[in-house]
Design an enzyme around this catalytic site. Structure first.
Site, PDB file in Angstrom:
ATOM      1  N   ASP A  46     -36.145 -12.441   2.666  1.00  0.00           N
ATOM      2  CA  ASP A  46     -36.384 -11.051   3.052  1.00  0.00           C
ATOM      3  C   ASP A  46     -37.183 -10.968   4.361  1.00  0.00           C
ATOM      4  O   ASP A  46     -36.783 -10.299   5.312  1.00  0.00           O
ATOM      5  CB  ASP A  46     -37.255 -10.367   1.974  1.00  0.00           C
ATOM      6  CG  ASP A  46     -36.481  -9.388   1.126  1.00  0.00           C
ATOM      7  OD1 ASP A  46     -35.426  -8.929   1.572  1.00  0.00           O
ATOM      8  OD2 ASP A  46     -36.960  -9.071   0.021  1.00  0.00           O
ATOM      9  N   GLU A  69     -37.334  -2.400   5.963  1.00  0.00           N
ATOM     10  CA  GLU A  69     -37.833  -2.298   4.604  1.00  0.00           C
ATOM     11  C   GLU A  69     -39.137  -3.085   4.436  1.00  0.00           C
ATOM     12  O   GLU A  69     -40.001  -2.707   3.659  1.00  0.00           O
ATOM     13  CB  GLU A  69     -36.782  -2.794   3.603  1.00  0.00           C
ATOM     14  CG  GLU A  69     -37.245  -2.519   2.196  1.00  0.00           C
ATOM     15  CD  GLU A  69     -36.240  -2.836   1.117  1.00  0.00           C
ATOM     16  OE1 GLU A  69     -35.246  -3.501   1.392  1.00  0.00           O
ATOM     17  OE2 GLU A  69     -36.491  -2.411  -0.026  1.00  0.00           O
ATOM     18  N   ASP A 121     -32.183  -3.202   6.580  1.00  0.00           N
ATOM     19  CA  ASP A 121     -32.520  -3.756   5.269  1.00  0.00           C
ATOM     20  C   ASP A 121     -32.182  -5.237   5.369  1.00  0.00           C
ATOM     21  O   ASP A 121     -31.005  -5.616   5.406  1.00  0.00           O
ATOM     22  CB  ASP A 121     -31.715  -3.079   4.153  1.00  0.00           C
ATOM     23  CG  ASP A 121     -32.263  -3.455   2.777  1.00  0.00           C
ATOM     24  OD1 ASP A 121     -32.958  -4.482   2.676  1.00  0.00           O
ATOM     25  OD2 ASP A 121     -31.995  -2.720   1.804  1.00  0.00           O
ATOM     26  N   ILE A 123     -32.461  -7.841   3.382  1.00  0.00           N
ATOM     27  CA  ILE A 123     -31.640  -8.293   2.242  1.00  0.00           C
ATOM     28  C   ILE A 123     -31.546  -7.127   1.283  1.00  0.00           C
ATOM     29  O   ILE A 123     -32.492  -6.805   0.564  1.00  0.00           O
ATOM     30  CB  ILE A 123     -32.259  -9.499   1.500  1.00  0.00           C
ATOM     31  CG1 ILE A 123     -32.247 -10.725   2.402  1.00  0.00           C
ATOM     32  CG2 ILE A 123     -31.453  -9.783   0.220  1.00  0.00           C
ATOM     33  CD1 ILE A 123     -32.489 -12.022   1.674  1.00  0.00           C
ATOM     34  N   ASP A 124     -30.411  -6.476   1.300  1.00  0.00           N
ATOM     35  CA  ASP A 124     -30.166  -5.400   0.349  1.00  0.00           C
ATOM     36  C   ASP A 124     -29.513  -6.036  -0.876  1.00  0.00           C
ATOM     37  O   ASP A 124     -28.636  -6.898  -0.733  1.00  0.00           O
ATOM     38  CB  ASP A 124     -29.223  -4.373   0.988  1.00  0.00           C
ATOM     39  CG  ASP A 124     -28.971  -3.192   0.081  1.00  0.00           C
ATOM     40  OD1 ASP A 124     -29.916  -2.756  -0.605  1.00  0.00           O
ATOM     41  OD2 ASP A 124     -27.830  -2.707   0.051  1.00  0.00           O
ATOM     42  N   THR A 126     -31.427  -7.527  -3.667  1.00  0.00           N
ATOM     43  CA  THR A 126     -32.140  -8.787  -3.973  1.00  0.00           C
ATOM     44  C   THR A 126     -31.776  -9.301  -5.368  1.00  0.00           C
ATOM     45  O   THR A 126     -31.745 -10.507  -5.584  1.00  0.00           O
ATOM     46  CB  THR A 126     -33.671  -8.603  -3.886  1.00  0.00           C
ATOM     47  OG1 THR A 126     -34.031  -7.436  -4.586  1.00  0.00           O
ATOM     48  CG2 THR A 126     -34.133  -8.488  -2.456  1.00  0.00           C
ATOM     49  N   ASP A 262     -30.797   1.830   2.829  1.00  0.00           N
ATOM     50  CA  ASP A 262     -29.844   1.523   1.750  1.00  0.00           C
ATOM     51  C   ASP A 262     -28.496   2.224   1.957  1.00  0.00           C
ATOM     52  O   ASP A 262     -27.558   1.985   1.187  1.00  0.00           O
ATOM     53  CB  ASP A 262     -30.409   1.957   0.391  1.00  0.00           C
ATOM     54  CG  ASP A 262     -31.458   0.989  -0.141  1.00  0.00           C
ATOM     55  OD1 ASP A 262     -31.396  -0.198   0.209  1.00  0.00           O
ATOM     56  OD2 ASP A 262     -32.340   1.434  -0.898  1.00  0.00           O
TER      57      ASP A 262
END
Ligand code: AMP
Ligand code: MG
Length: 319
Positions: A46, A69, A121, A123-124, A126, A262
């Site tokens: 992330d 994020e 984002d 890592i959308d 997770t 998102d």
């Protein structure tokens, strides 16, 4: 800088972040798959993905703020985490210092609103990353509420219906259409939403996690339209699946205002592929309200079935 140059920058940085995150996902150990500890590869990935993208963007397109994020608070308080994040970023930028990585992470706190900024984002999904399943690296540029360019990296998504190699990036620039870049082959092709007009012949996608959106609300809407059963998938990969016509609808009804990171990148890719993205009443989304969209329920469709979904949602709400 014109739109196609910005799109090329977004493509280049997201391709590199896909490599970084896919590598860390492969290295997940079974114990880490069960529990997200602070030093697990998902946590490192992330921060490393956000730091890498921020540093690459600053070199190619200086001065633009970023709504991200993540921020540097956790790695600043945890030297072991910071060291792992630094090591991951150094694989792509060998000369980078730890302080530069932390400073890059501090830059993600832009409040959004009017004006021009990147939205990321890193890592959308997770939960999908931890399951060794779908996740996405989502980057777009917003200008006064409208998305100008978007890159949606999906390192674990089959490029075609399975069995197919994994890993693609969906790309779009406003008014220029949408494409899918296959990471292994480097092939890039235009993509389009499905042409289906009868909802009963269409499938829909929704989150894997029922805590992120209401599977029950979706089933009530889809049930009214006699749609095929849902495909469940983590992350904004769902927008990509609608954009390339594999499903005709993505439903996301939740109890919480959606975060722009998102939604924004994936929404624009669906629109450029010929589809439509709105709130549940059919109103267009606006990304100039701040870090959230101002709506708890959004959906993306192939456009042709959009009005039928709005009507079904209105009826379902009075059930
Ligand atoms: P998905 O992979 O589609 O389930 O979505 C993952 C994203 O859902 C995460 O990035 C979270 O920010 C977001 N999320 C978590 N809880 C909620 C909620 N109640 N409503 C909307 N989004 C949520
Ligand atoms: Mg997310």
């Amino acid at each position: 800088m014109d739109l196609l140059e910005l799109r090329a920058i977004a493509r280049e940085v997201v391709v590199q972040a896909c490599e970084l995150t896919a590598d860390l996902q492969k290295r997940l150990l079974s114990a880490e798959i069960r529990a997200k500890s602070d030093l697990s590869p998902v946590t490192v990935a992330d921060f490393a993905s956000q730091a890498l993208i921020t540093l690459l963007l600053a070199a190619r397109c200086p001065g633009l703020p970023l709504v991200g994020e993540e921020d540097a608070r956790a790695p600043r308080e945890d030297a072991a985490l910071a060291a792992k994040v630094h090591e991951s970023v150094q694989k792509f930028i060998p000369e980078v210092t730890l302080e530069q990585v932390l400073e890059a992470l501090d830059k993600g706190s832009h409040p959004g609103g009017e004006g021009r900024f990147w939205v990321l984002d890193p890592i959308d999904g997770t939960k999908g990353f931890l399951r060794k399943d779908q996740f996405a690296v989502c980057l777009c540029m917003i200008d006064n509420g409208k998305v100008l360019v978007a890159a949606l990296g999906c390192p674990s998504l089959p490029v075609d219906p399975p069995p197919a190699e994994l890993g693609c990036v969906f790309l779009a620039a406003r008014g220029q259409g949408a494409t899918q870049l296959d990471l292994a082959s480097g092939r890039e092709r235009a993509i389009h939403v499905s042409e289906a007009v009868d909802p009963s012949s269409c499938s829909y996608v929704e989150s894997m996690e029922s805590g992120h959106s209401s599977h029950g609300a979706h089933a009530r809407i889809a049930g009214r339209l006699h749609m095929l059963p849902p495909i469940r998938m983590d992350s904004q990969c769902k927008f990509g699946v609608v954009a390339r016509g594999q499903a005709s609808l993505y439903l996301r009804c939740s109890d919480r205002d959606q975060q722009i990171w998102d939604i924004a990148a994936g929404a624009m890719i669906v629109e450029e592929a010929g589809g439509k993205v709105t709130d549940l009443q059919g109103r267009p989304l606006c990304f100039s309200r701040g870090r959230t969209v101002g709506s708890a329920a959004v959906f993306a469709s192939n456009g042709r079935i959009h009005q039928a979904v709005v009507e079904a949602a209105t009826e379902a709400a009075t059930e």
